[in-house]
Design a protein around this motif. Structure first.
Motif, PDB file in Angstrom:
ATOM      1  N   LEU A 165       8.458 130.189  93.164  1.00  0.00           N
ATOM      2  CA  LEU A 165       6.988 130.210  92.938  1.00  0.00           C
ATOM      3  C   LEU A 165       6.291 128.967  92.720  1.00  0.00           C
ATOM      4  O   LEU A 165       5.243 128.888  93.332  1.00  0.00           O
ATOM      5  N   SER A 166       6.964 127.686  92.141  1.00  0.00           N
ATOM      6  CA  SER A 166       6.437 126.750  92.164  1.00  0.00           C
ATOM      7  C   SER A 166       6.252 125.868  93.241  1.00  0.00           C
ATOM      8  O   SER A 166       5.117 125.241  93.405  1.00  0.00           O
ATOM      9  N   LEU A 167       7.165 126.019  94.237  1.00  0.00           N
ATOM     10  CA  LEU A 167       7.224 125.295  95.436  1.00  0.00           C
ATOM     11  C   LEU A 167       6.002 125.735  96.289  1.00  0.00           C
ATOM     12  O   LEU A 167       5.392 125.464  96.796  1.00  0.00           O
ATOM     13  N   TYR A 168       5.789 127.381  96.197  1.00  0.00           N
ATOM     14  CA  TYR A 168       4.910 127.828  97.257  1.00  0.00           C
ATOM     15  C   TYR A 168       3.258 127.414  96.559  1.00  0.00           C
ATOM     16  O   TYR A 168       2.661 127.130  97.541  1.00  0.00           O
ATOM     17  N   ARG A 169       3.208 127.223  95.339  1.00  0.00           N
ATOM     18  CA  ARG A 169       2.007 127.000  94.967  1.00  0.00           C
ATOM     19  C   ARG A 169       1.821 125.394  95.293  1.00  0.00           C
ATOM     20  O   ARG A 169       0.777 125.021  95.736  1.00  0.00           O
ATOM     21  N   ARG A 170       2.864 124.701  95.192  1.00  0.00           N
ATOM     22  CA  ARG A 170       2.817 123.099  95.643  1.00  0.00           C
ATOM     23  C   ARG A 170       2.346 123.155  97.051  1.00  0.00           C
ATOM     24  O   ARG A 170       1.403 122.125  97.317  1.00  0.00           O
ATOM     25  N   VAL A 171       3.000 123.977  97.981  1.00  0.00           N
ATOM     26  CA  VAL A 171       2.687 123.902  99.452  1.00  0.00           C
ATOM     27  C   VAL A 171       1.313 124.140  99.670  1.00  0.00           C
ATOM     28  O   VAL A 171       0.723 123.740 100.381  1.00  0.00           O
ATOM     29  N   LEU A 172       0.776 125.242  98.848  1.00  0.00           N
ATOM     30  CA  LEU A 172      -0.628 125.617  99.061  1.00  0.00           C
ATOM     31  C   LEU A 172      -1.597 124.546  98.651  1.00  0.00           C
ATOM     32  O   LEU A 172      -2.654 124.436  99.125  1.00  0.00           O
ATOM     33  N   ARG A 173      -1.275 123.811  97.710  1.00  0.00           N
ATOM     34  CA  ARG A 173      -1.997 122.867  96.950  1.00  0.00           C
ATOM     35  C   ARG A 173      -2.263 121.816  97.914  1.00  0.00           C
ATOM     36  O   ARG A 173      -3.272 121.248  98.163  1.00  0.00           O
ATOM     37  N   ILE A 174      -1.098 121.458  98.727  1.00  0.00           N
ATOM     38  CA  ILE A 174      -1.017 120.384  99.634  1.00  0.00           C
ATOM     39  C   ILE A 174      -1.867 120.868 100.682  1.00  0.00           C
ATOM     40  O   ILE A 174      -2.600 120.029 101.240  1.00  0.00           O
ATOM     41  N   GLY A 175      -1.901 122.120 101.231  1.00  0.00           N
ATOM     42  CA  GLY A 175      -2.654 122.532 102.024  1.00  0.00           C
ATOM     43  C   GLY A 175      -4.114 122.512 101.903  1.00  0.00           C
ATOM     44  O   GLY A 175      -4.877 122.262 102.839  1.00  0.00           O
ATOM     45  N   ARG A 176      -4.439 122.668 100.700  1.00  0.00           N
ATOM     46  CA  ARG A 176      -5.959 122.524 100.504  1.00  0.00           C
ATOM     47  C   ARG A 176      -6.461 121.316 100.415  1.00  0.00           C
ATOM     48  O   ARG A 176      -7.684 120.857 100.913  1.00  0.00           O
ATOM     49  N   SER A 177      -5.456 120.246 100.165  1.00  0.00           N
ATOM     50  CA  SER A 177      -5.998 118.675  99.789  1.00  0.00           C
ATOM     51  C   SER A 177      -5.578 117.992 101.222  1.00  0.00           C
ATOM     52  O   SER A 177      -5.701 116.926 101.144  1.00  0.00           O
ATOM     53  N   TRP A 178      -5.054 118.548 102.198  1.00  0.00           N
ATOM     54  CA  TRP A 178      -4.549 117.968 103.350  1.00  0.00           C
ATOM     55  C   TRP A 178      -5.403 117.207 103.891  1.00  0.00           C
ATOM     56  O   TRP A 178      -6.742 117.647 104.312  1.00  0.00           O
ATOM     57  N   ARG A 179      -5.331 115.859 104.389  1.00  0.00           N
ATOM     58  CA  ARG A 179      -6.314 115.100 105.107  1.00  0.00           C
ATOM     59  C   ARG A 179      -5.545 114.448 106.602  1.00  0.00           C
ATOM     60  O   ARG A 179      -4.339 113.934 106.227  1.00  0.00           O
ATOM     61  N   ALA A 180      -5.974 114.928 107.656  1.00  0.00           N
ATOM     62  CA  ALA A 180      -5.113 114.679 108.652  1.00  0.00           C
ATOM     63  C   ALA A 180      -5.524 113.171 109.221  1.00  0.00           C
ATOM     64  O   ALA A 180      -6.494 112.536 108.690  1.00  0.00           O
ATOM     65  N   GLN A 181      -4.567 112.365 109.961  1.00  0.00           N
ATOM     66  CA  GLN A 181      -4.969 111.084 110.490  1.00  0.00           C
ATOM     67  C   GLN A 181      -6.092 111.116 111.279  1.00  0.00           C
ATOM     68  O   GLN A 181      -7.040 109.933 110.946  1.00  0.00           O
TER      69      GLN A 181
END
Length: 124
Positions: free
Chosen positions: A15-31
């Motif tokens: 669950l911690s890993l899942y939250r981390r991935v979703l957090r990364i998805g929300r803050s992701w900035r593409a090149q």
């Protein structure tokens, strides 16, 4: 009792890993700014799909293999700033066998050569 503690520990880890991935998805900035929304959507949809696909796993070894794959994909994605899995570049008959090149042996060798971060993807 020990199995329940291990299962509870892996549940917390997953669950911690899942939250981390979703957090990364929300803050992701593409090149490329034009790709940011598409890559964010890919990250969240891929995470939801793979976590739902594997939510019925109960074998601790299988769960740990999936956790390792997820952690590897996170680290590679953050390092290269690319959310998509890196392709595996092996020619179809590129792995030598002991006694000549046989199709079944080649398929087995390719499966063994597949990196941990590509275990959830089928070869194309």
């Amino acid at each position: 009792m020990l199995m329940m503690v291990t299962a509870a520990g892996s549940r917390v880890q997953v669950l911690s890993l899942y939250r981390r991935v979703l957090r990364i998805g929300r803050s992701w900035r593409a090149q490329s700014e034009s790709e940011t929304e598409r890559e964010r959507k890919y990250i969240t949809e891929e995470a939801r799909h793979l976590f739902r696909l594997n939510q019925q796993l109960t074998d601790p070894e299988s769960v740990q293999r999936c956790v390792s794959e997820c952690e590897a994909r996170i680290e590679i994605g953050l390092h290269y700033r690319n959310p998509y899995p890196r392709p595996l570049y092996l020619p179809p008959m590129g792995l030598a066998t002991q006694k000549g090149r046989k199709l079944k042996a080649q398929q087995r060798l390719r499966k063994q050569a597949k990196p941990v971060y590509l275990e959830s993807h089928d070869e194309t």
